[in-house]
Design a protein around this motif. Structure first.
Motif, PDB file in Angstrom:
ATOM      1  N   CYS A 211       0.878  -1.174   0.000  1.00 22.78           N
ATOM      2  CA  CYS A 211       0.000   0.000   0.000  1.00 22.78           C
ATOM      3  C   CYS A 211       0.910   1.217   0.000  1.00 22.78           C
ATOM      4  CB  CYS A 211      -0.906   0.027   1.231  1.00 22.78           C
ATOM      5  SG  CYS A 211      -1.840   1.581   1.333  1.00 22.78           S
TER       6      CYS A 211
ATOM      7  N   CYS B 275      -9.339   0.773   5.668  1.00 24.44           N
ATOM      8  CA  CYS B 275      -9.821  -0.159   4.648  1.00 24.44           C
ATOM      9  C   CYS B 275     -10.118  -1.483   5.350  1.00 24.44           C
ATOM     10  CB  CYS B 275      -8.763  -0.360   3.571  1.00 24.44           C
ATOM     11  SG  CYS B 275      -8.321   1.139   2.673  1.00 24.44           S
TER      12      CYS B 275
ATOM     13  N   CYS C 198      -6.099  -2.039   9.439  1.00 19.17           N
ATOM     14  CA  CYS C 198      -6.823  -2.158   8.173  1.00 19.17           C
ATOM     15  C   CYS C 198      -6.482  -3.529   7.603  1.00 19.17           C
ATOM     16  CB  CYS C 198      -6.417  -1.047   7.216  1.00 19.17           C
ATOM     17  SG  CYS C 198      -4.670  -1.066   6.800  1.00 19.17           S
TER      18      CYS C 198
ATOM     19  N   MET D 234      -4.513  -4.178   5.413  1.00 17.23           N
ATOM     20  CA  MET D 234      -3.068  -4.179   5.178  1.00 17.23           C
ATOM     21  C   MET D 234      -2.357  -4.136   6.535  1.00 17.23           C
ATOM     22  SD  MET D 234      -1.019  -4.364   2.665  1.00 17.23           S
ATOM     23  CE  MET D 234      -2.078  -4.008   1.273  1.00 17.23           C
TER      24      MET D 234
HETATM   25  S1  SF4 Z   1      -6.194   2.136   5.494  1.00 22.25           S
HETATM   26 FE1  SF4 Z   1      -4.535   0.634   5.185  1.00 22.25          FE
HETATM   27  S2  SF4 Z   1      -4.858  -0.232   3.112  1.00 22.25           S
HETATM   28 FE2  SF4 Z   1      -6.097   1.645   3.313  1.00 22.25          FE
HETATM   29  S3  SF4 Z   1      -4.786   3.261   2.463  1.00 22.25           S
HETATM   30 FE3  SF4 Z   1      -4.427   3.248   4.690  1.00 22.25          FE
HETATM   31  S4  SF4 Z   1      -2.673   1.856   5.009  1.00 22.25           S
HETATM   32 FE4  SF4 Z   1      -3.435   1.501   2.939  1.00 22.25          FE
END
Ligand code: SF4
Length: 300
Positions: free
Chosen positions: A67, A186, A273, A275
């Motif tokens: 990401c 996310c 998230c 990620m």
């Molecule tokens: S919430 Fe997590 S996956 Fe989404 S943009 Fe931010 S770091 Fe990246």
């Protein structure tokens, strides 16, 4: 090995480890996402999960972060009282972060207050952020690296309630925080809940909670039940991956706690998230390392 050699060695290993951990999800998180994908029924949810996996595959193939927000670098350290290089760890981590900013590469995210200037290498005043725990009668160093992104874990919450508010206040606070913070992250995410006695310790506990390996539970049976109940409740909100309708907004809920003052109930909430890039690496006193707790069958 003298201290200078040890610092150079640790910095080099950690630079490579940061490069790995920003591109590859730890095994437990990847497996959990696969499991959740199978449980979702709607076509749009399956498409989102497939896009997530495609993105993760491409990050490895193209050798770039999974990401764009590689966040601020947080290190949670369990250091044995007998680990002999404790004095060079902080300097080695600063060097590793600065070098990994170029070699990984990492987005330049660290900004100094008062100068309003991007430091351009992800280091700065008290950055990387390091949290230490000392483990008695132990000679190992375990470092957990976390890429703390702005949309997920950085905007956590903490508040102190009165006992007269009741433990129900904890539940409402977690739901309000997750449904608010979750809008920026996310999903699906890991939710860390810290139960303590003041804002500071509840916030730290919430971070420690979401770093815990998936599949582990709170040591107390009632704490473990609270984790299950919160997960079930959050996953009945009808929110899925990317905040679109679905069955699972959370991978897991983890609770960590400390004793509280008789007159305070403190709650902290941290949300990750999908990620969820956190990697554990362990060193012995010869700086031999092992990161199989997070990544099996991978080398750096
Ligand atoms: S919430 Fe997590 S996956 Fe989404 S943009 Fe931010 S770091 Fe990246």
């Amino acid at each position: 090995m003298d201290k200078h050699e040890a610092k150079t060695k640790l910095a080099n290993i950690m630079e490579k480890f940061i490069g790995l951990a920003c591109k590859r999800l730890p095994d437990d998180v990847y497996a959990k996402l696969k499991e959740l994908r199978e449980r979702e029924e709607s076509e749009i949810q399956k498409v989102i999960y497939d896009t997530y996996f495609d993105n993760l595959d491409k990050a490895l193939k193209l050798n770039r972060p999974a990401c764009q927000d590689t966040g601020l670098l947080h290190f949670y350290i369990n250091c044995g009282s007998e680990f002999k290089y404790i004095g060079i760890v902080e300097a080695a981590l600063r060097e590793a972060v600065a070098n990994a900013t170029v070699s990984a590469p990492l987005r330049q995210n660290a900004v100094n207050y008062f100068e309003e200037r991007n430091t351009e290498d992800n280091t700065g005043e008290r950055m990387p952020w390091i949290h230490w725990e000392i483990v008695p009668d132990n000679d190992e160093l375990e470092i957990c690296v976390y890429f703390a992104g702005a949309g997920c874990c950085l905007p956590g919450r903490a508040q102190v309630f009165k006992p007269s508010d009741g433990y129900a206040a904890i539940i409402k606070y977690v739901f309000d925080a997750v449904s608010d913070l979750g809008l920026n992250a996310c999903p699906p995410f890991v939710v860390g809940v810290g139960l303590g006695h003041n804002v500071e310790n509840a916030a730290v506990l919430s971070k420690m909670a979401y770093l815990r390996p998936l599949g582990t539970t709170h040591a107390h049976p009632k704490g473990a039940k609270l984790e299950r109940d919160l997960l079930e409740g959050l996953n009945s909100l009808g929110i899925g991956a990317q905040g679109l309708p679905g069955k699972q907004v959370a991978m897991e809920v983890h609770v960590e706690s400390s004793a509280r003052h008789t007159a305070t109930i403190a709650v902290g909430v941290s949300v990750s998230c999908y990620m969820h890039r956190r990697g554990f690496i362990k060193f012995n006193n010869d700086l031999e390392f092992d990161f199989s707790k997070s990544y099996k069958g991978v080398s750096i």
